[in-house]
Design a protein around this motif. Structure first.
Motif, mmCIF file in Angstrom:
data_model
loop_
_atom_site.group_PDB
_atom_site.id
_atom_site.type_symbol
_atom_site.label_atom_id
_atom_site.label_comp_id
_atom_site.label_asym_id
_atom_site.label_seq_id
_atom_site.Cartn_x
_atom_site.Cartn_y
_atom_site.Cartn_z
ATOM 1 N N GLU A 1 49.619 54.777 43.532
ATOM 2 C CA GLU A 1 49.190 53.381 43.348
ATOM 3 C C GLU A 1 47.723 53.218 43.722
ATOM 4 O OE1 GLU A 1 51.900 51.133 45.787
ATOM 5 O OE2 GLU A 1 53.074 50.514 44.040
ATOM 6 N N LEU A 2 47.314 53.819 44.829
ATOM 7 C CA LEU A 2 45.919 53.724 45.260
ATOM 8 C C LEU A 2 44.991 54.403 44.249
ATOM 9 C CD1 LEU A 2 43.931 52.749 47.403
ATOM 10 C CD2 LEU A 2 44.250 54.941 48.568
ATOM 11 N N VAL A 3 45.404 55.545 43.731
ATOM 12 C CA VAL A 3 44.594 56.228 42.717
ATOM 13 C C VAL A 3 44.473 55.354 41.468
ATOM 14 C CG1 VAL A 3 44.523 58.223 41.142
ATOM 15 C CG2 VAL A 3 45.056 58.549 43.567
ATOM 16 N N SER A 4 45.568 54.749 41.053
ATOM 17 C CA SER A 4 45.515 53.901 39.854
ATOM 18 C C SER A 4 44.620 52.684 40.080
ATOM 19 C CB SER A 4 46.920 53.473 39.421
ATOM 20 O OG SER A 4 47.458 52.532 40.321
ATOM 21 N N ARG B 1 50.474 39.770 40.653
ATOM 22 C CA ARG B 1 51.941 39.717 40.659
ATOM 23 C C ARG B 1 52.583 41.077 40.404
ATOM 24 N NH1 ARG B 1 53.032 34.828 42.881
ATOM 25 N NH2 ARG B 1 51.901 33.220 41.801
ATOM 26 N N LYS B 2 51.760 42.088 40.106
ATOM 27 C CA LYS B 2 52.235 43.433 39.760
ATOM 28 C C LYS B 2 53.200 43.388 38.587
ATOM 29 C CE LYS B 2 51.279 45.295 44.238
ATOM 30 N NZ LYS B 2 51.681 45.897 45.448
ATOM 31 N N ARG B 3 52.788 42.651 37.559
ATOM 32 C CA ARG B 3 53.604 42.498 36.355
ATOM 33 C C ARG B 3 52.959 43.160 35.144
ATOM 34 N NH1 ARG B 3 58.349 41.794 38.168
ATOM 35 N NH2 ARG B 3 58.683 39.913 39.352
ATOM 36 N N HIS B 4 51.997 44.039 35.381
ATOM 37 C CA HIS B 4 51.344 44.729 34.288
ATOM 38 C C HIS B 4 52.246 45.858 33.786
ATOM 39 C CE1 HIS B 4 50.192 46.363 38.189
ATOM 40 N NE2 HIS B 4 50.255 47.531 37.613
ATOM 41 N N ASP C 1 44.016 36.061 45.831
ATOM 42 C CA ASP C 1 45.383 35.902 45.323
ATOM 43 C C ASP C 1 45.618 34.461 44.876
ATOM 44 O OD1 ASP C 1 45.944 38.549 45.888
ATOM 45 O OD2 ASP C 1 47.032 38.107 47.745
ATOM 46 N N ARG C 2 45.170 33.518 45.696
ATOM 47 C CA ARG C 2 45.351 32.101 45.348
ATOM 48 C C ARG C 2 44.549 31.725 44.107
ATOM 49 N NH1 ARG C 2 45.365 31.949 50.907
ATOM 50 N NH2 ARG C 2 43.181 31.323 51.068
#
Length: 170
Positions: free
Chosen positions: A94-97, A72-75, A12-13
């Protein structure tokens, strides 16, 4: 699980650092584009190198920041589905994606590895009047960016399981 959590936090960093660092590339694109406008319309002397340089900088920024956008979950997402399906179903979706994206990125890396190495070792050029080594630069950059994106997706899978564990603990 503790080690995976620390590795995911580290990724993440790294994604955040790369995302912020690539902002400089976009700023350079703005400056170079403004310079080209002045050179072309004020001095009537356009450059041969600006377009391909801006293209390379934008492509680098786009490829290298995919991990940041994912972290950031901005897609781009179809958020209507989140409103329609129950929360527990959405979490599974979400896990499948993430799984589908991991598969797709793995195939992308596999498919682009050999062309990237050939372009890098062969010194492939763009063929324009400026004729820079753009393919020799951009093809390996795509592989590196895809690999970083893949690592961030794996980190997001770890975060998904952490969120599930927190939800069960509450």
């Amino acid at each position: 699980m503790r080690l995976l959590s620390r590795l995911a936090a580290g990724m993440d960093r790294i994604s955040a650092f790369i995302g912020y660092a690539c902002a400089v590339l976009l700023f350079a694109c703005i400056i170079l584009s403004a310079l080209e406008v002045v050179m072309r319309y004020v001095f009537n002397s356009p450059t041969q190198w600006t377009f391909e340089t801006v293209m390379a900088l934008c492509a680098t920024g786009w490829v290298m920041t995919s991990g940041y956008v994912t972290q950031r979950k901005r897609h781009i997402a179809i958020t209507m589905m989140e409103l329609v399906v129950p929360a527990h179903v959405w979490k599974k979706m979400e896990l499948v994606s993430l799984g589908v994206a991991i598969f797709a990125l793995t195939m992308l890396i596999w498919a682009t590895w050999e062309p990237a190495m050939m372009a890098l070792h062969g010194g492939e050029r763009s063929g324009s009047s400026f004729n820079p080594l753009l393919p020799a630069y951009l093809k390996p950059t795509l592989v590196v960016g895809a690999f970083l994106y893949l690592l961030q997706l794996l980190a997001n899978v770890v975060h998904w399981f952490e969120d599930q564990a927190k939800g069960e603990a509450e």
